[in-house]
Design an enzyme around this catalytic site. Structure first.
Site, PDB file in Angstrom:
ATOM      1  N   LYS A  54       0.838  -1.205   0.000  1.00 14.11           N
ATOM      2  CA  LYS A  54       0.000   0.000   0.000  1.00 14.11           C
ATOM      3  C   LYS A  54       0.866   1.244   0.000  1.00 14.11           C
ATOM      4  O   LYS A  54       0.638   2.189  -0.761  1.00 14.11           O
ATOM      5  CB  LYS A  54      -0.924   0.024   1.235  1.00 14.11           C
ATOM      6  CG  LYS A  54      -2.117  -0.882   1.130  1.00 14.11           C
ATOM      7  CD  LYS A  54      -2.812  -1.041   2.476  1.00 14.11           C
ATOM      8  CE  LYS A  54      -3.848  -2.161   2.398  1.00 14.11           C
ATOM      9  NZ  LYS A  54      -4.317  -2.629   3.701  1.00 14.11           N
ATOM     10  N   GLN A  98      -5.335  -1.361   9.524  1.00 14.57           N
ATOM     11  CA  GLN A  98      -5.274  -2.722   8.969  1.00 14.57           C
ATOM     12  C   GLN A  98      -5.974  -3.711   9.906  1.00 14.57           C
ATOM     13  O   GLN A  98      -5.725  -3.742  11.115  1.00 14.57           O
ATOM     14  CB  GLN A  98      -3.806  -3.119   8.761  1.00 14.57           C
ATOM     15  CG  GLN A  98      -3.599  -4.470   8.121  1.00 14.57           C
ATOM     16  CD  GLN A  98      -4.012  -4.533   6.644  1.00 14.57           C
ATOM     17  OE1 GLN A  98      -4.046  -3.514   5.956  1.00 14.57           O
ATOM     18  NE2 GLN A  98      -4.337  -5.712   6.172  1.00 14.57           N
ATOM     19  N   ASP A 121     -11.616   2.899   3.693  1.00 17.41           N
ATOM     20  CA  ASP A 121     -12.055   1.497   3.657  1.00 17.41           C
ATOM     21  C   ASP A 121     -13.571   1.398   3.487  1.00 17.41           C
ATOM     22  O   ASP A 121     -14.081   0.330   3.140  1.00 17.41           O
ATOM     23  CB  ASP A 121     -11.704   0.815   4.994  1.00 17.41           C
ATOM     24  CG  ASP A 121     -10.438  -0.023   4.919  1.00 17.41           C
ATOM     25  OD1 ASP A 121     -10.168  -0.579   3.847  1.00 17.41           O
ATOM     26  OD2 ASP A 121      -9.743  -0.115   5.944  1.00 17.41           O
TER      27      ASP A 121
END
Ligand code: GUN
Length: 296
Positions: A54, A98, A121
Site C-alpha cells: 500500500k 489494517q 475502507d
C-alpha cells in the site's frame, strides 16, 4: 478452457494510472497532495506485506504515505488518540487501520472513531448506511474493484441475477449493495444456504467471497456466467506454496463466460481502489470535483 479471463492486474494498472494523472493535476492546479495514513498493529506477516505494498503504490501514484507501525499490545486509548490526531491532520485525507486487530481491541469501536470522510475502507457505520441507502459514501475497496471490472466487462448489469457467496462486512454485504445499486437481482448466500450448488448455478454473476480454497467447483457454475473470485488462499501443492481462489479455476473456466484468476484478478484491484478512494476523499475534503470513473 472457454471463459474470457478478466485481467485484474491490467485493469488495476489502468486505475492506478488514472489516479496518478489526477494526483498530478491536483498538485499542479491546487497545490494539493492527497495523503493516506495506514496504521498497522503487530507483526502478522500477511498484513505487513499488504501494508508495504500500500505504502509503495501510494508513493508511486504521487501521493503522501504515512505509516504507523504499533506494537501488538498497543492500548485502545493510544490507538484512539492516534486516530484523533489523524482525523484532525489536514495533510491526511485517508485513514486505514489494517484488520484484523489484536483480540484485546474492539474493531467496531476503532473503525467508528475514524472520520467518515477519511474512512477510505468504507467500513465506518455512516458509510455503511450511506451505501445501503444509495447515497454518496466511501465504498469498500474490494467490492468497488469487483464492480468496476463487472461494469467494464458487461456494461449494463441491470436484471442480472447476482449471487454473492459470503456475508462479511468487508466484501459480501457491500458487494450485494453495489450490485443492487446497479439493478441486479441479488442473493447473498452463505454456509447455511440450502442447496448452495443450485443457488450458485442460478447466478449470471457469481461472486465468491468465503475464504475457503477452491470450495466452488465448475459444476456449480451456470454455463456462460461471469465468475468473480475474491478468495486468496495459500495452499501447499507438491511441496510448494500456491495461491488459489474460492473457486476451482480450471473446472469453472471450462463453463463460465468470464472469470477472474487468482492471483491477478480481484487482488490487485483492492489497493488500486484504495488509492482511488484517497483521491476521492481529498477532492471532497477540498470541495473539488471528483475524478471520473474512480468511484461509483
Ligand atoms: N485486511 C484485509 N483486507 C483489508 C481491507 O480491505 N482493509 C483493512 N483495513 N484491513 C484489511
Amino acid at each position: 478452457m472457454s471463459a474470457a479471463i478478466i485481467d485484474g492486474k491490467e485493469f488495476a494498472a489502468r486505475v492506478r494510472a488514472k489516479v496518478a494523472t489526477h494526483v498530478g493535476r491536483l498538485k499542479a492546479d491546487h497545490g494539493l497532495t492527497p495523503g493516506l495514513a495506514v496504521v498497522l498493529l503487530g507483526d502478522d506477516p500477511a498484513s505487513q506485506v499488504y501494508v508495504r505494498s500500500k505504502g509503495k503504490q501510494t508513493l508511486e501514484a504521487g501521493m503522501n504515505s504515512f505509516e504507523y507501525k504499533l506494537a501488538n499490545d498497543t492500548s485502545e486509548a493510544h490507538l484512539l488518540d492516534l486516530i484523533d490526531r489523524l482525523n484532525r491532520d489536514p495533510e491526511v485525507h485517508g485513514i486505514l487501520v489494517q484488520l484484523p486487530l489484536p483480540a484485546h481491541l474492539d474493531s467496531d469501536l476503532v473503525i467508528n472513531a475514524i472520520d467518515p470522510a477519511k474512512d477510505v475502507d468504507g467500513f465506518h457505520i455512516s458509510n455503511v448506511g450511506l451505501l445501503g441507502t444509495g447515497q454518496k459514501s466511501m465504498v469498500p475497496c474490494t467490492p468497488l474493484g469487483c464492480l468496476m471490472m463487472l461494469r467494464d466487462y458487461h456494461g449494463d448489469l441491470s436484471g442480472m441475477h447476482a449471487v454473492v457467496v459470503g456475508r462479511s462486512n468487508i466484501v459480501g454485504k457491500p458487494m450485494a449493495q453495489l450490485l443492487l445499486g446497479d439493478s441486479c437481482t441479488v442473493t447473498i448466500a452463505h454456509s447455511r444456504t440450502r442447496d448452495l450448488p443450485a443457488m450458485c448455478r442460478s447466478a449470471d454473476i457469481l461472486v465468491a467471497a468465503v475464504g475457503r480454497a477452491e470450495m466452488i467447483p465448475g459444476d456449480w457454475v451456470k454455463p456462460g456466467a461471469t465468475v468473480i473470485d475474491v478468495g486468496i488462499n495459500r495452499v501447499e501443492r507438491d511441496g510448494r506454496n500456491k495461491l488459489v481462489g474460492d473457486v476451482h479455476f480450471e473446472s469453472a473456466a471450462a463453463v463460465a463466460g468470464a472469470i477472474t484468476p487468482v492471483p491477478g484478478g480481484v487482488g490487485p484491484m483492492t489497493i488500486a481502489c484504495l488509492l482511488a478512494n484517497t483521491v476521492t476523499a481529498a477532492c471532497r475534503a477540498n470541495g473539488l470535483p471528483e475524478p471520473d470513473g474512480l468511484t461509483v
